[in-house]
Design a protein around this motif. Sequence first.
Motif, PDB file in Angstrom:
ATOM      1  N   THR A 189       7.368  -8.645   1.493  1.00 31.22           N
ATOM      2  CA  THR A 189       6.389  -7.624   1.874  1.00 31.22           C
ATOM      3  C   THR A 189       6.080  -6.625   0.761  1.00 31.22           C
ATOM      4  N   ALA A 190       6.751  -6.725  -0.388  1.00 32.39           N
ATOM      5  CA  ALA A 190       6.526  -5.769  -1.469  1.00 32.39           C
ATOM      6  C   ALA A 190       6.631  -6.471  -2.815  1.00 32.39           C
ATOM      7  N   LEU A 191       5.819  -6.037  -3.751  1.00 38.82           N
ATOM      8  CA  LEU A 191       5.822  -6.565  -5.111  1.00 38.82           C
ATOM      9  C   LEU A 191       6.713  -5.686  -5.979  1.00 38.82           C
ATOM     10  N   ARG A 192       7.674  -6.309  -6.648  1.00 35.50           N
ATOM     11  CA  ARG A 192       8.552  -5.542  -7.538  1.00 35.50           C
ATOM     12  C   ARG A 192       7.813  -5.265  -8.839  1.00 35.50           C
ATOM     13  N   MET A 193       7.703  -3.980  -9.178  1.00 34.33           N
ATOM     14  CA  MET A 193       6.977  -3.552 -10.366  1.00 34.33           C
ATOM     15  C   MET A 193       7.966  -2.857 -11.306  1.00 34.33           C
ATOM     16  N   LEU A 200       9.988  -0.289  -9.211  1.00 40.43           N
ATOM     17  CA  LEU A 200       9.232   0.201  -8.067  1.00 40.43           C
ATOM     18  C   LEU A 200       8.936  -0.973  -7.138  1.00 40.43           C
ATOM     19  N   HIS A 201       8.677  -0.661  -5.881  1.00 31.44           N
ATOM     20  CA  HIS A 201       8.397  -1.692  -4.889  1.00 31.44           C
ATOM     21  C   HIS A 201       7.051  -1.366  -4.239  1.00 31.44           C
ATOM     22  N   LEU A 202       6.039  -2.178  -4.540  1.00 32.95           N
ATOM     23  CA  LEU A 202       4.683  -1.894  -4.068  1.00 32.95           C
ATOM     24  C   LEU A 202       4.383  -2.676  -2.799  1.00 32.95           C
ATOM     25  N   ARG A 203       4.160  -1.968  -1.713  1.00 33.03           N
ATOM     26  CA  ARG A 203       3.667  -2.588  -0.495  1.00 33.03           C
ATOM     27  C   ARG A 203       2.139  -2.646  -0.578  1.00 33.03           C
ATOM     28  N   PRO A 204       1.497  -3.462   0.267  1.00 35.25           N
ATOM     29  CA  PRO A 204       0.064  -3.712   0.094  1.00 35.25           C
ATOM     30  C   PRO A 204      -0.821  -2.470   0.047  1.00 35.25           C
ATOM     31  N   GLN A 205      -0.545  -1.446   0.833  1.00 35.84           N
ATOM     32  CA  GLN A 205      -1.435  -0.284   0.873  1.00 35.84           C
ATOM     33  C   GLN A 205      -0.936   0.896   0.057  1.00 35.84           C
ATOM     34  N   SER A 206      -0.023   0.662  -0.849  1.00 38.79           N
ATOM     35  CA  SER A 206       0.491   1.751  -1.669  1.00 38.79           C
ATOM     36  C   SER A 206      -0.166   1.739  -3.046  1.00 38.79           C
ATOM     37  N   PHE A 207      -0.373   2.920  -3.617  1.00 41.25           N
ATOM     38  CA  PHE A 207      -1.089   3.076  -4.889  1.00 41.25           C
ATOM     39  C   PHE A 207      -0.119   2.997  -6.063  1.00 41.25           C
TER      40      PHE A 207
END
Length: 390
Positions: A189-193, A200-207
Amino acid sequence: MQCSYFDAGRCRSCSLMGRPYDDQLTGKQRHCEQLLPAGVEWLPPVASQESGYRNKAKMVVAGTVEHPTLGILDTDGRGVDLRGCGVTAADLRATFDVLAAFVTRARLTPYDVPTRRGELKYLLLTGSPDGELMLRFVLRSQEPLTRLRKHLPWLRAALPHLRVVSVNLQPEHKAVLEGPREIVLTEVTALRMRVGDVDLHLRPQSFFQTNTAVAAALYRQASEWVAEVDPATVWDLYCGVGGFALHLADGRRDVVGIETSHEAVASAEAARDAAGLTSVRFLAGDATAFALSAGDVPDLVVVNPPRRGIGPELAAWLESSGARHVVYSSCNAASLARDLAAMPSLAVRRARVLDMFPQTDHYEVIVMLEREGGGLGRDQSAAAAEISST
């Protein structure tokens, strides 16, 4: 950098395209210096790679199911295909032909703005430094969802680095990129950045910032300035996915991050927990409302607002708060200058331009503000307190 789309007049989004990069950077530095007060210590500007710097692509889908375009719309609402856009990262560009084929395979009818018909409005793609991808389909309704799910295994096989896939529902016909409802279609559910030493862990609606390398330089600069004054308590207002807060956490320092987006807060909390940072808290809420209602005042405040700036209420609170230092990161030097004028007790000590957006006239600037007569760090404050008690 030269761009065939720009030269042909098909896309003018990059207003500085074709201008020598050194001239671009010099012009941004000069523009910012003219807007900010005199007497500031300016650090050298942070340059970016000229092309392939964008870690995200917001592609309007138009055309037909058989021949979709991925790019922008012209003035008549017709699709302009920009799959070869040079400022987009190469790993994102490499997916566009596959995504166009998927539109055809899953029969995802592109939304036609003039007639208000069709389903697929945008493809939103984000890439991490490790080559992993997050893809979001912005749809008018759930009608194509069954077909999308059916053909998703084909897409994931064609794009093996695709980690997160979701659908965003935007039923309204207006200039708003996405709607409030998100349906995640993958187990992840989150992209590791990875940004510097922080994941950081980016979920779909996070900037997240558009330029990963320059974002890392931005957080690094803030960390250096904050380490010099060594505050015991920090607020990170407009914290997003926690970029500043997580970089400023040192195990001793109490850090609180405030962000309106619940998805962004969830992303920040996931990154915090993965890093084992127990001294950092994140809360969902309005930054100004939080500051005005809080009973205490931190030693240092970080603000990273949208282009409109922090506004008169928060500026007035910072002016009267007694906080010794403020780190202000801005993507709009004009609103920054307006906010600074409302905080005369907080002097700009140092500033740095970071070129987050080459080929455009936009840039990021970070400034370190210090209250007149203030400036004691944590160790200095402790020493002063000990002296005053004897």
